[in-house]
Write a protein that holds these residues in place. Sequence first.
Motif, PDB file in Angstrom:
ATOM      1  N   ARG A 120      -1.832  -8.599   2.763  1.00 37.74           N
ATOM      2  CA  ARG A 120      -1.603  -8.926   4.180  1.00 37.74           C
ATOM      3  C   ARG A 120      -0.441  -8.109   4.746  1.00 37.74           C
ATOM      4  O   ARG A 120      -0.483  -7.650   5.884  1.00 37.74           O
ATOM      5  CB  ARG A 120      -1.310 -10.426   4.339  1.00 37.74           C
ATOM      6  CG  ARG A 120      -2.558 -11.273   4.573  1.00 37.74           C
ATOM      7  CD  ARG A 120      -2.243 -12.579   5.278  1.00 37.74           C
ATOM      8  NE  ARG A 120      -1.280 -13.392   4.570  1.00 37.74           N
ATOM      9  CZ  ARG A 120      -1.594 -14.301   3.650  1.00 37.74           C
ATOM     10  NH1 ARG A 120      -2.860 -14.497   3.333  1.00 37.74           N
ATOM     11  NH2 ARG A 120      -0.666 -15.010   3.046  1.00 37.74           N
ATOM     12  N   LYS A 123      -1.608  -3.641   4.639  1.00 40.87           N
ATOM     13  CA  LYS A 123      -3.055  -3.673   4.849  1.00 40.87           C
ATOM     14  C   LYS A 123      -3.768  -2.498   4.176  1.00 40.87           C
ATOM     15  O   LYS A 123      -4.907  -2.617   3.733  1.00 40.87           O
ATOM     16  CB  LYS A 123      -3.312  -3.672   6.360  1.00 40.87           C
ATOM     17  CG  LYS A 123      -4.725  -4.010   6.778  1.00 40.87           C
ATOM     18  CD  LYS A 123      -5.051  -5.476   6.610  1.00 40.87           C
ATOM     19  CE  LYS A 123      -6.463  -5.772   7.100  1.00 40.87           C
ATOM     20  NZ  LYS A 123      -7.070  -6.901   6.437  1.00 40.87           N
ATOM     21  N   TYR A 124      -3.095  -1.356   4.105  1.00 42.93           N
ATOM     22  CA  TYR A 124      -3.732  -0.165   3.523  1.00 42.93           C
ATOM     23  C   TYR A 124      -4.054  -0.325   2.032  1.00 42.93           C
ATOM     24  O   TYR A 124      -4.792   0.462   1.454  1.00 42.93           O
ATOM     25  CB  TYR A 124      -2.866   1.085   3.743  1.00 42.93           C
ATOM     26  CG  TYR A 124      -1.474   1.015   3.141  1.00 42.93           C
ATOM     27  CD1 TYR A 124      -1.261   1.212   1.777  1.00 42.93           C
ATOM     28  CD2 TYR A 124      -0.353   0.757   3.950  1.00 42.93           C
ATOM     29  CE1 TYR A 124       0.022   1.154   1.225  1.00 42.93           C
ATOM     30  CE2 TYR A 124       0.928   0.692   3.401  1.00 42.93           C
ATOM     31  CZ  TYR A 124       1.095   0.891   2.046  1.00 42.93           C
ATOM     32  OH  TYR A 124       2.362   0.837   1.490  1.00 42.93           O
ATOM     33  N   GLU A 126      -5.731  -2.758   0.797  1.00 43.36           N
ATOM     34  CA  GLU A 126      -6.969  -3.541   0.662  1.00 43.36           C
ATOM     35  C   GLU A 126      -8.050  -2.776  -0.106  1.00 43.36           C
ATOM     36  O   GLU A 126      -8.618  -3.263  -1.083  1.00 43.36           O
ATOM     37  CB  GLU A 126      -7.490  -3.906   2.062  1.00 43.36           C
ATOM     38  CG  GLU A 126      -8.551  -4.970   2.051  1.00 43.36           C
ATOM     39  CD  GLU A 126      -8.870  -5.440   3.483  1.00 43.36           C
ATOM     40  OE1 GLU A 126      -9.428  -6.540   3.600  1.00 43.36           O
ATOM     41  OE2 GLU A 126      -8.582  -4.707   4.457  1.00 43.36           O
TER      42      GLU A 126
END
Length: 428
Positions: A120, A123-124, A126
């Motif tokens: 969270r 984000k990159y 993920e």
Amino acid sequence: MNKHQKPVLTGQRFKTRKRDEKEKFEPTVFRDTIIQGLNEAGNDLEAVAKFLDSTGSRLDYRRYADTLFDILIAGSMLAPGGTRIDDNDKTKMTSHCVFSADEDHDTIRNYAQVFNKLIRRYKYLEKAFEEEIKKLLLFLKAFSETEQTKLAMLTGILLGNGTLPAAILTSLFTDNIVKEGIAASFAVKLFKAWIAEKDANSVTSSLRKANLDKRLLELFPANRQNVEHFAKYFTDARLKELSDFLRVQQSLGTRKELQKELQERLSQECPIKEVVLYVKEEMKRNDLPEPAVIGLLWTCIMNAVEWNKKEELVAEQALKHLKQYAPLLAVFSTQGHSELILLQKVQEYCYDNIHFMKAFQKIVVLFYKADVLSEEAILKWNKEAHLAKGKSVFLDQMKKFVEWLQNAEEESESEGQENEDGSTKHNL
């Protein structure tokens, strides 16, 4: 001269800075920083999450995502295949990782929260995390049974809370882990954790969306890729929801294949005897009940013709066509339930194809005369089993015939003229 030199000097300085930065962020330097931070945080996962959060602004998580996730899950960097790179140097490893955690759902869920927070915040990461899990699933053979269990639990929990997509499970279909039975036992642990985290419906709907519902059999070697083996394995593992789900999916798949093949045979005007033989074999081979087949037959029979666009001609064309195929339908309408399904299919078809609206009663009478439908089924349809689609139109069409059947039934009861099988079909 100075004008030409300035850009060169600036460029040199810039290159030096980039080179320094690269040296500073070599994977081993990155590893040492992460391991030191994890060891200092110890088993306090709140402190671990805070450390990872703050360190991400200093270290390049994007470049070393696989190293970061290797350490958080396995406690050290992993070589291709899954062996530990620093197995002989304990200072390059940490015991504060998923593989060293207690093997229980709550503990692993707390670790899952660490990954949730990290992704969270950054984000990159993920996509990199998805790739990491897919990679670890390919490396399962290198891990101990308890490590496999913890990874299965972690993956199941993260699938349950939506951090991971179901598509990562394709890694489990790899030959070397399938042959050794690792894929199936891992999947069972994973699905249990997923269901414990969410519910069985979450599992089945995600598998369907990822088009994995029909591939579940691939968790087993080729010689065991059948519904019976899967159902027994998963039922024994107390995952009956998934064995039931697979049975339904396979049955739907079988019906589609059967419909395709039937359509082909009917359009080639294959003899009815051959079609009957083929359908009976398929029913036996795939454990298909008669009511599941009657609807398919009706659809295929109606699709085998180019229908006339004129209402006054289509009824005549339909009766001629259906008279030809009534013996085929009669073979597969021996049960009351099958007869009702056929009646509902006829009703639905006549409603959906406007030119057939007035042909409904004629089709039902034809089927009655040809011993496809019994009077019991027609009366039951009339009383309670009809569909809502166009019911007033069709019930009105059937009114006189239904009255005739009821009167004939009363007569036969008073005269005791029942057939041996208990049916009471009469000549019109």
